[in-house]
Design an enzyme around this catalytic site. Sequence first.
Site, PDB file in Angstrom:
ATOM      1  N   HIS A 172      34.839  20.535 -29.896  1.00  0.00           N
ATOM      2  CA  HIS A 172      34.205  21.303 -30.446  1.00  0.00           C
ATOM      3  C   HIS A 172      32.680  20.758 -30.715  1.00  0.00           C
ATOM      4  O   HIS A 172      31.849  21.296 -31.549  1.00  0.00           O
ATOM      5  CB  HIS A 172      34.593  21.602 -31.920  1.00  0.00           C
ATOM      6  CG  HIS A 172      36.363  21.715 -32.212  1.00  0.00           C
ATOM      7  ND1 HIS A 172      36.717  22.818 -32.074  1.00  0.00           N
ATOM      8  CD2 HIS A 172      37.312  20.688 -32.065  1.00  0.00           C
ATOM      9  CE1 HIS A 172      37.880  22.753 -31.912  1.00  0.00           C
ATOM     10  NE2 HIS A 172      38.212  21.448 -32.001  1.00  0.00           N
ATOM     11  N   SER A 293       6.604  23.294 -16.890  1.00  0.00           N
ATOM     12  CA  SER A 293       5.924  24.701 -17.118  1.00  0.00           C
ATOM     13  C   SER A 293       4.645  24.952 -17.091  1.00  0.00           C
ATOM     14  O   SER A 293       3.790  24.040 -16.939  1.00  0.00           O
ATOM     15  CB  SER A 293       6.448  24.535 -19.018  1.00  0.00           C
ATOM     16  OG  SER A 293       5.573  25.522 -19.757  1.00  0.00           O
ATOM     17  N   LYS A 299       6.581  19.780 -20.631  1.00  0.00           N
ATOM     18  CA  LYS A 299       7.884  20.107 -20.103  1.00  0.00           C
ATOM     19  C   LYS A 299       8.404  19.569 -19.038  1.00  0.00           C
ATOM     20  O   LYS A 299       7.775  19.463 -18.123  1.00  0.00           O
ATOM     21  CB  LYS A 299       7.959  21.766 -20.364  1.00  0.00           C
ATOM     22  CG  LYS A 299       7.978  22.288 -21.609  1.00  0.00           C
ATOM     23  CD  LYS A 299       9.031  22.038 -22.450  1.00  0.00           C
ATOM     24  CE  LYS A 299      10.440  22.926 -22.253  1.00  0.00           C
ATOM     25  NZ  LYS A 299      10.395  24.180 -22.185  1.00  0.00           N
ATOM     26  N   GLU A 306      20.489  24.559 -14.307  1.00  0.00           N
ATOM     27  CA  GLU A 306      20.265  25.790 -14.860  1.00  0.00           C
ATOM     28  C   GLU A 306      20.517  27.003 -13.868  1.00  0.00           C
ATOM     29  O   GLU A 306      21.176  28.067 -13.932  1.00  0.00           O
ATOM     30  CB  GLU A 306      19.031  26.111 -15.423  1.00  0.00           C
ATOM     31  CG  GLU A 306      18.889  25.382 -16.796  1.00  0.00           C
ATOM     32  CD  GLU A 306      17.572  25.493 -17.226  1.00  0.00           C
ATOM     33  OE1 GLU A 306      16.907  26.476 -17.117  1.00  0.00           O
ATOM     34  OE2 GLU A 306      17.051  24.592 -17.818  1.00  0.00           O
TER      35      GLU A 306
END
Length: 480
Positions: A172, A293, A299, A306
């Site tokens: 979980h 970024s 970043k 991804e």
Amino acid sequence: MTDQAAPQPHDIDSANTSKAWSGRFSEPVSDLVKRYTASVYFDQRMAQQDIRGSLAHAKMLARQGIIAAADLADIERGMAQILGEIERGEFVWSLDDEDVHLNIEKRLTALVGDAGKRLHTGRSRNDQVATDIRLWLRDAIDQILILIGEFQRKLLDVAEAHAATPMPGFTHLQVAQPVTFGHHLMAYYEMSRRDAERFADCRKRVNRLPLGSAALAGTSYPIDREFVAAELGFDEVCYNSLDAVSDRDFAIEFCAAAALLMTHLSRLSEELILWMSPRVGFIDLADRFCTGSSIMPQKKNPDVPELVRGKTGRVNGSLIALLTLMKGQPLAYNKDNQEDKEPLFDTADTVIDTLRIYADMITGIKVKADAMRGALSQGYATATDLADYLVKQGLPFRDAHEAVALAVRAAEGRGCDLPQFSLEELRAAMAHVPGAAERVGPEVFEVLTVEGSLASRSHVGGTAPERVRAAVAAARKRLA
Ligand code: ARG
């Protein structure tokens, strides 16, 4: 893959004047129809397989006395030239000739004359295309199996290096129990092992020869299908001509195996992304797999994992596309089947690229062992070990569970972890459960350590460092 990127429809030669392509037709197809029905801009990827299949077919025709030895020699000479033209990028693909099969046959006839026109004896494009796809897919599966092996080797290296590096195991997404990072990675090895098994199993059903089924009913020529199968390395022939030209279940199976492989890599990607988040900070990925970024200078984004997660969607989509393509088709061949190739090619390309990049990325993982251990000390990860300890001292499991729950609650109230209690404090926390406190002795603190918890799980499939090393060794042996 070995083949070049497919040109788009507008790149391909098309005569301005459409013409009917046989005497059966009284008017030519429109340019629109010609473009709509053509497949040459994507099925030319199967050119090598098409030539291989044609050569085996021609050889069989000559052996059976269906064409002359001189015809076979002409066909072989012409095909060698065509193969060279394709490899050098000189071959002129034409939309007028619809697909890879007709383009090559037409060029062959231009080069060698009547022998070229005899090649299609006893054959149809229906069994030809089914054969080409199977040859193409067999090559793709062989490449994928090699790449899975390379991915596994890299994974095993990292798992072995971190066979004893503790990290929190989650359920979980809450800290559950200590595991080692090596054990966690070995879970993905097991998934990839089943993936490889699925592709290898699928290959058996891919590797059967449709040729000889002709359009749908077989042929009246005295063909020798077993000879052609052996020439092309097929394990056996397809035993029903209608089935052979029409079903694409082998392609669906391949896409299903691919969807599962991508799903596994997508799960791993999700973990890499999560672990790399500064909020978690368990790992860092090598810079070459990340991008910055354009607006936020600080970043470093995990673009590669991804994209793997994202590309899983297109592979799943291809599986659904092929299932849907097939579900309403009556026997035997229908033009619908021309739509099988793009999802299939795209799936193979995606899996091959993903495995390649993953094998490289795995070795670029920098493990932050301190952060993993830090997270372990915050989630009462050895609470189950404490309950098991009480059970071993004779307390029934349900009572032990309750006693430890009380201890965790007390620790939470104090803002500390279980090992930070003194023996007296631990006993006091359990006082409400009869029989618990008096069963706790000073040796309990060994049980509460992460190392103790890990080492105690030394059974097959457990997370003890020695077990993880054994699992890695067994996997290496399997790969060798
Ligand atoms: N390009 C076709 C395909 O991919 C080849 C088979 C065509 N056969 C036919 N009867 N139209 O399926």
